[in-house]
Motif scaffolding. Structure first.
Motif, PDB file in Angstrom:
ATOM      1  N   MET A  74     -82.659 -75.920 -36.864  1.00  0.00           N
ATOM      2  CA  MET A  74     -81.268 -75.856 -36.415  1.00  0.00           C
ATOM      3  C   MET A  74     -80.319 -75.788 -37.611  1.00  0.00           C
ATOM      4  O   MET A  74     -79.354 -75.013 -37.613  1.00  0.00           O
ATOM      5  CB  MET A  74     -80.945 -77.082 -35.565  1.00  0.00           C
ATOM      6  N   ASP A  75     -80.590 -76.595 -38.618  1.00  0.00           N
ATOM      7  CA  ASP A  75     -79.715 -76.612 -39.790  1.00  0.00           C
ATOM      8  C   ASP A  75     -79.739 -75.266 -40.494  1.00  0.00           C
ATOM      9  O   ASP A  75     -78.698 -74.790 -40.978  1.00  0.00           O
ATOM     10  CB  ASP A  75     -80.135 -77.725 -40.752  1.00  0.00           C
ATOM     11  N   PHE A  76     -80.913 -74.650 -40.567  1.00  0.00           N
ATOM     12  CA  PHE A  76     -81.003 -73.328 -41.201  1.00  0.00           C
ATOM     13  C   PHE A  76     -80.180 -72.309 -40.417  1.00  0.00           C
ATOM     14  O   PHE A  76     -79.399 -71.542 -41.000  1.00  0.00           O
ATOM     15  CB  PHE A  76     -82.458 -72.869 -41.299  1.00  0.00           C
ATOM     16  N   VAL A  77     -80.355 -72.291 -39.092  1.00  0.00           N
ATOM     17  CA  VAL A  77     -79.606 -71.325 -38.287  1.00  0.00           C
ATOM     18  C   VAL A  77     -78.109 -71.579 -38.406  1.00  0.00           C
ATOM     19  O   VAL A  77     -77.316 -70.633 -38.530  1.00  0.00           O
ATOM     20  CB  VAL A  77     -80.055 -71.368 -36.814  1.00  0.00           C
ATOM     21  N   LYS A  78     -77.692 -72.836 -38.379  1.00  0.00           N
ATOM     22  CA  LYS A  78     -76.265 -73.139 -38.510  1.00  0.00           C
ATOM     23  C   LYS A  78     -75.718 -72.636 -39.840  1.00  0.00           C
ATOM     24  O   LYS A  78     -74.578 -72.144 -39.910  1.00  0.00           O
ATOM     25  CB  LYS A  78     -76.020 -74.637 -38.357  1.00  0.00           C
ATOM     26  N   SER A  79     -76.517 -72.733 -40.892  1.00  0.00           N
ATOM     27  CA  SER A  79     -76.062 -72.238 -42.192  1.00  0.00           C
ATOM     28  C   SER A  79     -75.891 -70.721 -42.162  1.00  0.00           C
ATOM     29  O   SER A  79     -74.960 -70.182 -42.782  1.00  0.00           O
ATOM     30  CB  SER A  79     -77.039 -72.650 -43.305  1.00  0.00           C
ATOM     31  N   MET A  80     -76.740 -70.023 -41.424  1.00  0.00           N
ATOM     32  CA  MET A  80     -76.603 -68.571 -41.295  1.00  0.00           C
ATOM     33  C   MET A  80     -75.427 -68.212 -40.385  1.00  0.00           C
ATOM     34  O   MET A  80     -74.735 -67.212 -40.613  1.00  0.00           O
ATOM     35  CB  MET A  80     -77.895 -67.961 -40.770  1.00  0.00           C
ATOM     36  N   ILE A  81     -75.197 -69.008 -39.363  1.00  0.00           N
ATOM     37  CA  ILE A  81     -74.012 -68.810 -38.511  1.00  0.00           C
ATOM     38  C   ILE A  81     -72.741 -68.925 -39.356  1.00  0.00           C
ATOM     39  O   ILE A  81     -71.833 -68.090 -39.259  1.00  0.00           O
ATOM     40  CB  ILE A  81     -73.992 -69.828 -37.360  1.00  0.00           C
ATOM     41  N   ASP A  82     -72.698 -69.946 -40.203  1.00  0.00           N
ATOM     42  CA  ASP A  82     -71.523 -70.165 -41.047  1.00  0.00           C
ATOM     43  C   ASP A  82     -71.339 -69.014 -42.041  1.00  0.00           C
ATOM     44  O   ASP A  82     -70.206 -68.582 -42.309  1.00  0.00           O
ATOM     45  CB  ASP A  82     -71.646 -71.486 -41.796  1.00  0.00           C
ATOM     46  N   PHE A  83     -72.441 -68.506 -42.565  1.00  0.00           N
ATOM     47  CA  PHE A  83     -72.366 -67.366 -43.487  1.00  0.00           C
ATOM     48  C   PHE A  83     -71.804 -66.142 -42.761  1.00  0.00           C
ATOM     49  O   PHE A  83     -70.859 -65.501 -43.232  1.00  0.00           O
ATOM     50  CB  PHE A  83     -73.756 -67.065 -44.048  1.00  0.00           C
ATOM     51  N   GLY A  84     -72.359 -65.837 -41.605  1.00  0.00           N
ATOM     52  CA  GLY A  84     -71.895 -64.680 -40.848  1.00  0.00           C
ATOM     53  C   GLY A  84     -70.458 -64.805 -40.382  1.00  0.00           C
ATOM     54  O   GLY A  84     -69.751 -63.800 -40.248  1.00  0.00           O
ATOM     55  N   ALA A  85     -70.000 -66.038 -40.159  1.00  0.00           N
ATOM     56  CA  ALA A  85     -68.634 -66.253 -39.667  1.00  0.00           C
ATOM     57  C   ALA A  85     -67.591 -65.746 -40.644  1.00  0.00           C
ATOM     58  O   ALA A  85     -66.469 -65.402 -40.241  1.00  0.00           O
ATOM     59  CB  ALA A  85     -68.418 -67.736 -39.384  1.00  0.00           C
ATOM     60  N   ASN A  86     -67.935 -65.669 -41.924  1.00  0.00           N
ATOM     61  CA  ASN A  86     -67.012 -65.123 -42.915  1.00  0.00           C
ATOM     62  C   ASN A  86     -66.706 -63.649 -42.664  1.00  0.00           C
ATOM     63  O   ASN A  86     -65.731 -63.116 -43.203  1.00  0.00           O
ATOM     64  CB  ASN A  86     -67.599 -65.280 -44.322  1.00  0.00           C
ATOM     65  N   PHE A  87     -67.538 -63.013 -41.836  1.00  0.00           N
ATOM     66  CA  PHE A  87     -67.401 -61.585 -41.562  1.00  0.00           C
ATOM     67  C   PHE A  87     -67.266 -61.307 -40.060  1.00  0.00           C
ATOM     68  O   PHE A  87     -67.374 -60.163 -39.630  1.00  0.00           O
ATOM     69  CB  PHE A  87     -68.637 -60.843 -42.104  1.00  0.00           C
ATOM     70  N   ASN A  88     -67.064 -62.365 -39.275  1.00  0.00           N
ATOM     71  CA  ASN A  88     -67.042 -62.249 -37.813  1.00  0.00           C
ATOM     72  C   ASN A  88     -68.324 -61.611 -37.294  1.00  0.00           C
ATOM     73  O   ASN A  88     -68.307 -60.845 -36.322  1.00  0.00           O
ATOM     74  CB  ASN A  88     -65.826 -61.436 -37.352  1.00  0.00           C
ATOM     75  N   ALA A  89     -69.437 -61.936 -37.948  1.00  0.00           N
ATOM     76  CA  ALA A  89     -70.739 -61.372 -37.589  1.00  0.00           C
ATOM     77  C   ALA A  89     -71.604 -62.436 -36.920  1.00  0.00           C
ATOM     78  O   ALA A  89     -71.784 -63.523 -37.484  1.00  0.00           O
ATOM     79  CB  ALA A  89     -71.448 -60.839 -38.827  1.00  0.00           C
ATOM     80  N   PRO A  90     -72.126 -62.169 -35.743  1.00  0.00           N
ATOM     81  CA  PRO A  90     -72.971 -63.158 -35.069  1.00  0.00           C
ATOM     82  C   PRO A  90     -74.339 -63.280 -35.722  1.00  0.00           C
ATOM     83  O   PRO A  90     -74.806 -62.357 -36.408  1.00  0.00           O
ATOM     84  CB  PRO A  90     -73.108 -62.579 -33.654  1.00  0.00           C
ATOM     85  N   ALA A  91     -74.988 -64.418 -35.519  1.00  0.00           N
ATOM     86  CA  ALA A  91     -76.365 -64.620 -35.960  1.00  0.00           C
ATOM     87  C   ALA A  91     -77.312 -64.264 -34.824  1.00  0.00           C
ATOM     88  O   ALA A  91     -76.995 -64.453 -33.644  1.00  0.00           O
ATOM     89  CB  ALA A  91     -76.575 -66.064 -36.392  1.00  0.00           C
ATOM     90  N   ILE A  92     -78.473 -63.750 -35.196  1.00  0.00           N
ATOM     91  CA  ILE A  92     -79.494 -63.338 -34.235  1.00  0.00           C
ATOM     92  C   ILE A  92     -80.650 -64.331 -34.268  1.00  0.00           C
ATOM     93  O   ILE A  92     -81.172 -64.643 -35.340  1.00  0.00           O
ATOM     94  CB  ILE A  92     -80.012 -61.929 -34.558  1.00  0.00           C
ATOM     95  N   ILE A  93     -81.057 -64.807 -33.098  1.00  0.00           N
ATOM     96  CA  ILE A  93     -82.233 -65.675 -32.967  1.00  0.00           C
ATOM     97  C   ILE A  93     -83.375 -64.834 -32.409  1.00  0.00           C
ATOM     98  O   ILE A  93     -83.369 -64.448 -31.239  1.00  0.00           O
ATOM     99  CB  ILE A  93     -81.977 -66.859 -32.018  1.00  0.00           C
ATOM    100  N   GLY A  94     -84.347 -64.524 -33.252  1.00  0.00           N
ATOM    101  CA  GLY A  94     -85.506 -63.754 -32.831  1.00  0.00           C
ATOM    102  C   GLY A  94     -86.777 -64.556 -33.052  1.00  0.00           C
ATOM    103  O   GLY A  94     -87.165 -65.389 -32.242  1.00  0.00           O
ATOM    104  N   SER A  95     -87.408 -64.338 -34.207  1.00  0.00           N
ATOM    105  CA  SER A  95     -88.687 -64.999 -34.471  1.00  0.00           C
ATOM    106  C   SER A  95     -88.568 -66.513 -34.592  1.00  0.00           C
ATOM    107  O   SER A  95     -89.559 -67.229 -34.377  1.00  0.00           O
ATOM    108  CB  SER A  95     -89.320 -64.431 -35.742  1.00  0.00           C
ATOM    109  N   MET A  96     -87.380 -67.026 -34.868  1.00  0.00           N
ATOM    110  CA  MET A  96     -87.237 -68.479 -34.982  1.00  0.00           C
ATOM    111  C   MET A  96     -87.332 -69.206 -33.640  1.00  0.00           C
ATOM    112  O   MET A  96     -87.403 -70.431 -33.614  1.00  0.00           O
ATOM    113  CB  MET A  96     -85.919 -68.837 -35.681  1.00  0.00           C
TER     114      MET A  96
END
Length: 266
Positions: free
Chosen positions: A93-115
């Motif tokens: 969860m913490d890893f995905v949240k960190s990627m969500i926060d990164f993408g938020a700088n660009f209004n880009a959503p995170a994708i949950i696939g293999s995780m």
């Protein structure tokens, strides 16, 4: 609909179904040259590229960031949202949240696939599905938008069809969590790709473009015309992003993709 192309910076995923690998500036220059609207980034973590550097390279090439993948959480770190161990799930969860926060700088959503992982590795189906739904609900609360990807039967034993994805989203209960319609996975699992899209239309938030053999569109036997017509019928206005093998090479794959996009989806 808008066009996008995938770039992977994850060394463990080299040879995987990403059009470009490793060289972010060169990939963005090629995407600009060919006329793509955006790129989709598969990075090893949120610190792999500085936000300022990514903003600069995107800006220099007139590109947007369509989405960020989280699959490195599994490929690189072996984290899943359905780990039988609560501590392992929290790390995921913490890893995905960190990627969500990164993408938020660009209004880009995170994708949950293999995780999303699989049930059966020490966890029964009902328990693991509960873990997945709870994880997606918490992550959806952390994100402006989140994308969940049904995968084919060889990659997951959770949702493999869009309808199953909708049933999972009902348990999640967040309108900002949408489905990724990956045409390669759908080619394996759906009876009719266009009908599946029409049946689940309002839940579709992202599309991955690849042919039946996971090579670029036009390299297999998928008929894209009815798929594009279905997306237009449901009013889809998001990205159609090429997640395909770099066949015969990255530039040729990107060129074939943009030609197919313009023919069918634009």
């Amino acid at each position: 609909m808008k066009s996008a192309v995938t770039i992977s910076l994850v060394s463990e995923a080299r040879g995987g179904p990403f059009v470009f690998h490793d060289d972010l500036p060169a990939a963005c220059r090629t995407a600009k040259e060919l006329g793509f609207d955006a790129v989709e980034l598969f990075a090893p973590g949120p610190n792999a590229v500085a936000v300022s550097d990514l903003k600069a390279v995107l800006g220099d090439n007139g590109l947007s960031l369509a989405a960020v993948g989280t699959g490195a959480g599994w490929v690189k770190h072996k984290l899943t949202l359905t780990n039988a161990d609560a501590g392992g799930r929290r790390k995921a969860m913490d890893f995905v949240k960190s990627m969500i926060d990164f993408g938020a700088n660009f209004n880009a959503p995170a994708i949950i696939g293999s995780m999303q992982g699989r049930w059966g590795d020490g966890t029964d189906k009902a328990t693991a599905t509960g873990h997945l739904a709870e994880s997606l609900a918490e992550l959806g609360g952390h994100a402006a938008a989140l994308i969940y990807e049904p995968l084919n039967r060889y990659e997951t034993n959770f949702a493999t069809r869009l309808e199953e994805g909708v049933e999972l989203l009902k348990r999640v209960g967040r309108e900002n969590v949408k489905l990724l319609a990956d045409l390669f996975h759908m080619n394996i699992e759906e009876v009719n790709l266009a009908d599946a899209l029409k049946a689940t239309g309002r839940h579709v938030g992202h599309v991955h473009l690849a042919d039946s053999n996971r090579r670029p569109a036009g390299s297999g036997h998928t008929d894209f015309a009815p798929i594009a017509a279905a997306l237009k019928e449901i009013g889809y206005a998001g990205y159609v992003s090429a997640e395909a093998f770099p066949y015969p090479d990255s530039k040729a794959a990107a060129k074939a993709t943009i030609q197919a996009f313009r023919k069918h989806f634009a």
